[in-house]
Design a protein around this motif. Structure first.
Motif, PDB file in Angstrom:
ATOM      1  N   GLU A 166      30.229 -10.591  47.248  1.00 47.09           N
ATOM      2  CA  GLU A 166      29.720  -9.231  47.027  1.00 47.09           C
ATOM      3  C   GLU A 166      30.900  -8.351  46.617  1.00 47.09           C
ATOM      4  OE1 GLU A 166      26.966  -5.805  49.203  1.00 47.09           O
ATOM      5  OE2 GLU A 166      27.113  -7.834  50.052  1.00 47.09           O
ATOM      6  N   ILE A 167      30.608  -7.455  45.661  1.00 51.98           N
ATOM      7  CA  ILE A 167      31.650  -6.564  45.131  1.00 51.98           C
ATOM      8  C   ILE A 167      31.317  -5.133  45.522  1.00 51.98           C
ATOM      9  CG2 ILE A 167      32.722  -5.647  43.031  1.00 51.98           C
ATOM     10  CD1 ILE A 167      32.319  -8.381  41.759  1.00 51.98           C
ATOM     11  N   PHE A 168      32.335  -4.446  46.052  1.00 52.72           N
ATOM     12  CA  PHE A 168      32.199  -3.050  46.475  1.00 52.72           C
ATOM     13  C   PHE A 168      33.085  -2.176  45.586  1.00 52.72           C
ATOM     14  CE2 PHE A 168      31.338  -5.806  50.035  1.00 52.72           C
ATOM     15  CZ  PHE A 168      30.201  -5.262  50.626  1.00 52.72           C
ATOM     16  N   ASP A 169      32.512  -1.055  45.106  1.00 48.92           N
ATOM     17  CA  ASP A 169      33.259  -0.115  44.248  1.00 48.92           C
ATOM     18  C   ASP A 169      33.882   0.971  45.110  1.00 48.92           C
ATOM     19  OD1 ASP A 169      32.567  -1.457  41.905  1.00 48.92           O
ATOM     20  OD2 ASP A 169      30.625  -0.407  41.806  1.00 48.92           O
ATOM     21  N   ILE A 170      35.189   1.172  44.901  1.00 48.86           N
ATOM     22  CA  ILE A 170      35.917   2.205  45.644  1.00 48.86           C
ATOM     23  C   ILE A 170      36.486   3.200  44.638  1.00 48.86           C
ATOM     24  CG2 ILE A 170      37.743   2.666  47.306  1.00 48.86           C
ATOM     25  CD1 ILE A 170      35.505   0.866  48.385  1.00 48.86           C
ATOM     26  N   ALA A 171      36.088   4.472  44.736  1.00 51.17           N
ATOM     27  CA  ALA A 171      36.556   5.509  43.802  1.00 51.17           C
ATOM     28  C   ALA A 171      38.059   5.710  43.929  1.00 51.17           C
ATOM     29  CB  ALA A 171      35.818   6.821  44.059  1.00 51.17           C
TER      30      ALA A 171
END
Length: 408
Positions: free
Chosen positions: A311-316
């Motif tokens: 799973e890939i999580f986007d971090i600003a």
């Protein structure tokens, strides 16, 4: 001279009569005739050993008794004690079968004796010998925390000799050990008893061996953990979730000096490679010498695997935490992508506990001055997620930053 004797005859007769009268009075009043009965006088068998040597023995009970009546003057009768009355029956010369043996009674003193019965009924049988098994019975229990080991005894059979019917009625020759909180090994001898099928002692038989030597170990008990010895690898896309054994503990037994040295018990060593599904199998315990287990020597080994999910999580970019930036400096982040990605490879249970809020991207600015740098940020997640995740990867792995003066 004859006239003189005739003249004194009558006085002499009267004197003798008077003396007799006085004697009869004294004997009847002062020392009269009395009768005394003695019950249950035992009968002694004569020549019993000689009969045994000729191959015959008495069948059944030998405790015959009779009633004896003694008649005589009181002083004579009262001098006779019970122990002075002897009743005998001579069995020498009689043949196998039922015999009426005459009884003879003797007592000291001048008395009249009568007894009943005059004959006793005795059955004689041929003597035989047979081997019978020896059994050792244990009553009671050892001290708490201890248990009985394997009983050994010698001899295991003995010869029983006696009348045929009596020997045939003997089912077992038995000894009894009575325990009361023992905790040390027992190594001693115990008396043997011939018993019939109703556990009653059979009389009038002889045992060639009257004692049995017993060796009874008393083991200490101890409960220890079971340690699975397993080398296992998961197939690609899977991970080992758990390795366990059931039961997880085992109660061991053995001599105290050995048991005290044991802290845990290993299983047999096994190796399993490239597993992609749960496995359950029986494995043996690797027991040290001198150690046994109370229950089974095998346990259930369970290996569970989980499939891995990515799973890939986007971090600003704005959520990057810059630490230890020197005073008077600032960071130009224009070269950093607007979003960084954190790729986590783990099982579904782990991923369910992950969200963007508990993922931190940290860049340590310690010691960095005005210049342009390529740095590798650090990804921080909660400890349990970090420990259980198969892989945590930042995309991109490194970023470009410029450190400039605040006045620029």
């Amino acid at each position: 001279m004859s006239n003189f004797n005739q003249k004194n005859l009558m006085p002499k007769i009267f004197a003798i009569f008077f003396a007799l009268t006085i004697w009869v009075y004294v004997m009847s009043e002062i020392n009269p005739r009395i009768t005394k009965d003695e019950q249950n006088i035992p009968v002694e068998f004569l020549n019993a050993e000689e009969m045994l040597q000729s191959g015959l023995a008495i069948k059944g009970e030998t405790d015959h008794t009779i009633r004896v009546r003694i008649v005589g003057r009181r002083d004579e009768v009262q001098r006779i004690t019970r122990g002075q009355i002897r009743a005998t029956a001579d069995i020498l010369g009689f043949r196998p079968g039922i015999n009426n043996i005459p009884v003879e009674v003797t007592v000291p003193g001048e008395v009249e004796v009568d007894w009943n019965p005059r004959f006793i009924r005795v059955e004689l049988e041929e003597i035989i010998s047979k081997q019978k098994p020896v059994n050792v019975v244990i009553e009671g229990a050892p001290r708490r925390g201890y248990t009985l080991g394997e009983l050994q005894h010698e001899p295991t059979v003995v010869w029983v000799e006696g009348a045929e019917s009596l020997v045939n009625s003997v089912e077992v020759v038995e000894a009894t050990i009575k325990l009361s909180e023992e905790f040390q090994n027992i190594n001693t001898s115990y008396s043997l008893r011939p018993l019939n099928s109703r556990k009653e002692e059979v009389p009038n038989v002889r045992l060639q061996t009257t004692h049995v030597n017993v060796n009874l170990p008393i083991d200490q008990l101890k409960t220890v953990d079971i340690n699975p010895i397993v080398e296992v690898t998961a197939a690609e896309g899977y991970e080992i979730n758990n390795i366990s054994v059931e039961p997880s503990t085992v109660t061991i037994r053995g001599q105290q000096e050995i048991v005290d040295t044991v802290e845990n018990i290993d299983t047999e060593a096994i190796a399993i490679n490239n597993i992609s599904e749960n496995i359950s199998r029986r494995v043996s315990l690797n027991l040290p010498e001198g150690i046994a287990v109370v229950d089974s020597t095998e346990v259930n080994l369970a290996i569970t695997v989980d499939s891995l999910v990515e799973e890939i999580f986007d971090i600003a970019r704005d959520n990057i935490n810059f630490k230890n930036l020197a005073p008077g400096l600032r960071i130009d982040t224009n070269d950093i992508p607007n979003e960084l990605q954190v790729r986590i490879l783990a099982n579904e249970t782990v991923l369910e506990a992950v969200n963007s809020d508990n993922i931190n991207i940290i860049i340590d600015m310690e010691g960095l001055e005005e210049n342009q740098y390529t740095v590798e940020p650090v990804v921080e997640v909660p400890f349990l997620i970090e420990r259980r995740a198969k892989e945590i990867q930042l995309i991109p792995k490194s970023v470009n930053i410029r450190v400039i003066s605040e006045n620029s």
